[in-house]
Design an enzyme around this catalytic site. Sequence first.
Site, PDB file in Angstrom:
ATOM      1  N   ASN A 121      -5.449   2.231 -13.035  1.00 20.52           N
ATOM      2  CA  ASN A 121      -4.479   1.297 -12.472  1.00 20.52           C
ATOM      3  C   ASN A 121      -3.076   1.868 -12.667  1.00 20.52           C
ATOM      4  O   ASN A 121      -2.829   2.569 -13.652  1.00 20.52           O
ATOM      5  CB  ASN A 121      -4.587  -0.045 -13.206  1.00 20.52           C
ATOM      6  CG  ASN A 121      -3.625  -1.096 -12.678  1.00 20.52           C
ATOM      7  OD1 ASN A 121      -3.465  -1.252 -11.457  1.00 20.52           O
ATOM      8  ND2 ASN A 121      -2.976  -1.820 -13.583  1.00 20.52           N
ATOM      9  N   ASN A 142       1.569   3.007  -2.602  1.00 20.92           N
ATOM     10  CA  ASN A 142       0.878   3.948  -3.500  1.00 20.92           C
ATOM     11  C   ASN A 142      -0.352   4.546  -2.827  1.00 20.92           C
ATOM     12  O   ASN A 142      -0.659   5.725  -3.015  1.00 20.92           O
ATOM     13  CB  ASN A 142       0.497   3.255  -4.813  1.00 20.92           C
ATOM     14  CG  ASN A 142       1.671   3.161  -5.757  1.00 20.92           C
ATOM     15  OD1 ASN A 142       2.067   4.146  -6.370  1.00 20.92           O
ATOM     16  ND2 ASN A 142       2.260   1.980  -5.837  1.00 20.92           N
ATOM     17  N   GLY A 148       0.794  -1.232   0.000  1.00 22.95           N
ATOM     18  CA  GLY A 148       0.000   0.000   0.000  1.00 22.95           C
ATOM     19  C   GLY A 148       0.825   1.279   0.000  1.00 22.95           C
ATOM     20  O   GLY A 148       0.337   2.326   0.431  1.00 22.95           O
ATOM     21  N   LEU A 208     -10.226  -7.919 -12.018  1.00 20.16           N
ATOM     22  CA  LEU A 208     -11.660  -7.719 -11.785  1.00 20.16           C
ATOM     23  C   LEU A 208     -12.415  -8.078 -13.067  1.00 20.16           C
ATOM     24  O   LEU A 208     -11.984  -7.727 -14.165  1.00 20.16           O
ATOM     25  CB  LEU A 208     -11.911  -6.265 -11.376  1.00 20.16           C
ATOM     26  CG  LEU A 208     -11.319  -5.934  -9.995  1.00 20.16           C
ATOM     27  CD1 LEU A 208     -11.190  -4.429  -9.806  1.00 20.16           C
ATOM     28  CD2 LEU A 208     -12.157  -6.558  -8.882  1.00 20.16           C
ATOM     29  N   MET A 226      -3.863  -6.939  -6.882  1.00 24.20           N
ATOM     30  CA  MET A 226      -3.195  -7.965  -7.675  1.00 24.20           C
ATOM     31  C   MET A 226      -4.147  -9.026  -8.240  1.00 24.20           C
ATOM     32  O   MET A 226      -3.705 -10.079  -8.678  1.00 24.20           O
ATOM     33  CB  MET A 226      -2.092  -8.636  -6.847  1.00 24.20           C
ATOM     34  CG  MET A 226      -1.081  -7.656  -6.287  1.00 24.20           C
ATOM     35  SD  MET A 226      -0.379  -6.535  -7.533  1.00 24.20           S
ATOM     36  CE  MET A 226       0.958  -7.552  -8.136  1.00 24.20           C
ATOM     37  N   HIS A 247       0.840   0.609 -13.191  1.00 25.05           N
ATOM     38  CA  HIS A 247       1.536  -0.624 -13.578  1.00 25.05           C
ATOM     39  C   HIS A 247       3.029  -0.346 -13.768  1.00 25.05           C
ATOM     40  O   HIS A 247       3.388   0.646 -14.414  1.00 25.05           O
ATOM     41  CB  HIS A 247       0.921  -1.171 -14.881  1.00 25.05           C
ATOM     42  CG  HIS A 247       1.544  -2.464 -15.306  1.00 25.05           C
ATOM     43  ND1 HIS A 247       1.233  -3.665 -14.691  1.00 25.05           N
ATOM     44  CD2 HIS A 247       2.495  -2.742 -16.234  1.00 25.05           C
ATOM     45  CE1 HIS A 247       1.960  -4.624 -15.240  1.00 25.05           C
ATOM     46  NE2 HIS A 247       2.727  -4.096 -16.177  1.00 25.05           N
TER      47      HIS A 247
END
Length: 210
Positions: free
Chosen positions: A107, A15, A13, A93, A90, A109
């Site tokens: 997102n 970010n 976490g 969805l 991770m 990446h």
Amino acid sequence: MSFRIGVLVSGEGSNLQALIDSVHGQDGIEIVCVGSNNPDARGLVRAETAGIATGVFPAGGYGSREERDAALADWLAERRVDLVVLAGFMEVLGPVFVRRFAGRIVNVHPSLLPAFPGVHAIDEALAHGVRLMGVTVHFVDERVDSGPIITQEAFDPVPYSRDIAAVEKRVHEIEHRLLPHVVRLIAAGRVRIDPDQPRHVIVEEDDGDH
Ligand code: GRF
């Protein structure tokens, strides 16, 4: 009127922490909830410390992945989120979830997409011997790491001696700046998909269009 964000995390976490530190409670932007598939995610502790509501939605706790996704989507919708931020979430969805929040999921990446999608991006890029690595922030569509790109930043991995820990540190430094920046731009209404070219994202930076 506030701009309401739901953040999804699976692990550390960091970010999420960058968003809490530099976006949450500023310019009308509120992180209203943090969800995780992993009950042990450190990101949940970070959220609780910041006084943000948390929820845990482990895939194994439901009859199917679709049921889990529906419960998570209902939870986010009840909290009236304007934007869903995947910050180290991770799991993939499913399409029902993605359609429900169409154009409202981003997102971060750790590669220059479309190179190296998936969960081992940094290892794969280093193994490939790339001369440029980077970070991508993108909208989420129904495939893995494939949605329209909002922004990217590259760096040269060679000075880091291809030491994975040093490269990860550099990736995180970039992510912790880029993701909050994009979230602020979205909240300000400065990011939109080009209606004529749905792969293209129009971003109004402070110094003009990009
Ligand atoms: C980040 O490197 C992100 O790009 C990837 O997962 C990592 C999550 O790190 N999707 P953290 O949990 O935010 O520290």
